[in-house]
Design a protein around this motif. Sequence first.
Motif, mmCIF file in Angstrom:
data_model
loop_
_atom_site.group_PDB
_atom_site.id
_atom_site.type_symbol
_atom_site.label_atom_id
_atom_site.label_comp_id
_atom_site.label_asym_id
_atom_site.label_seq_id
_atom_site.Cartn_x
_atom_site.Cartn_y
_atom_site.Cartn_z
ATOM 1 N N VAL A 158 0.755 -1.155 0.063
ATOM 2 C CA VAL A 158 0.206 0.035 -0.011
ATOM 3 C C VAL A 158 0.946 1.253 -0.062
ATOM 4 O O VAL A 158 0.556 2.316 -0.736
ATOM 5 N N LYS A 220 -5.236 3.326 -3.047
ATOM 6 C CA LYS A 220 -4.337 2.199 -3.747
ATOM 7 C C LYS A 220 -5.454 1.653 -4.693
ATOM 8 O O LYS A 220 -4.901 1.249 -5.868
ATOM 9 N N THR A 225 0.032 6.272 -5.944
ATOM 10 C CA THR A 225 1.387 5.913 -5.148
ATOM 11 C C THR A 225 1.350 6.683 -3.622
ATOM 12 O O THR A 225 0.846 7.933 -3.736
#
Length: 271
Positions: A158, A220, A225
């Motif tokens: 994550v 996510k 990112t």
Amino acid sequence: MEYLNKIIAAKDWLENNYDMDNIEIAIVLGSGLGAFAEQLDNPIEIDFTDIPDFKTSEVEGHKNRLVIGYSSGKKIIIMQGRLHYYEGNSMKAVTFPIRVLSMLNIKKIIITNAAGGLTGEAGQLMIIEDHLDLFCENPLIGENLDVFGERFPDMSKVYNPEWINIALEKGRSLGINLTKGTYCYLTGPSYETPFDIRVLKVLGVNAVGMSTVPEALVAKHSKMTILGISCITNLASGISTKPLSHSEVVETTSRVSEDFIKLLRGIIEEL
Ligand code: HPA
């Protein structure tokens, strides 16, 4: 689908009223950490109340606005304040702004929070390495929004490992008291019992808080990112001998504010 239409409407409203092109990074600023937004270059402020379907938070330390501006020459957008589940918002409402940011084609996000520490000390900053979401009603429940991502999104990384290293290295070079660790989401609004904390400590949790994870799950899923940063504002229940209070949380964030701003500015340079 009504929810998706609302996301599109909020995105269209922002694009029609402001220059939303080329925003590189979104940042969600947690309780008491809003000061970073005050030192952007050429800031433009947009109140949540003006944006279609953006809700506002009543929690002290949240300003309820978007700020668009520049840091180290990069165009960024800040959520100065966020919504919480414990305020009675649905998880879809809590994560609505993240969907709008994603729809604006922003691919990078830094999510910050105030948290209670099971390890370390008050005043420390912690880069989030992973999270425990077992106590979080999953915001992805319901019809999958295929435009953002798949039904069963992978959650093995994550928080971007490269960004974790960049942040730790930046903290080291700036001489900032920085660690990395695991963040556990709990709904709140009550703080934990000492036994909650003893159990979570056995599980390897380093910090607990009432935000970030819903946003990270949705970011996510949206293929953003992610970097997560906790400000450890107090030692968690039972580790601290004092009763916990929100005023202590806000006090510590203002004490750490200068380091937090330095770190964030340094990280933005590198991303
Ligand atoms: N517990 C949960 N959330 C928090 C804490 C805490 O001790 N401190 C700041 N946010």
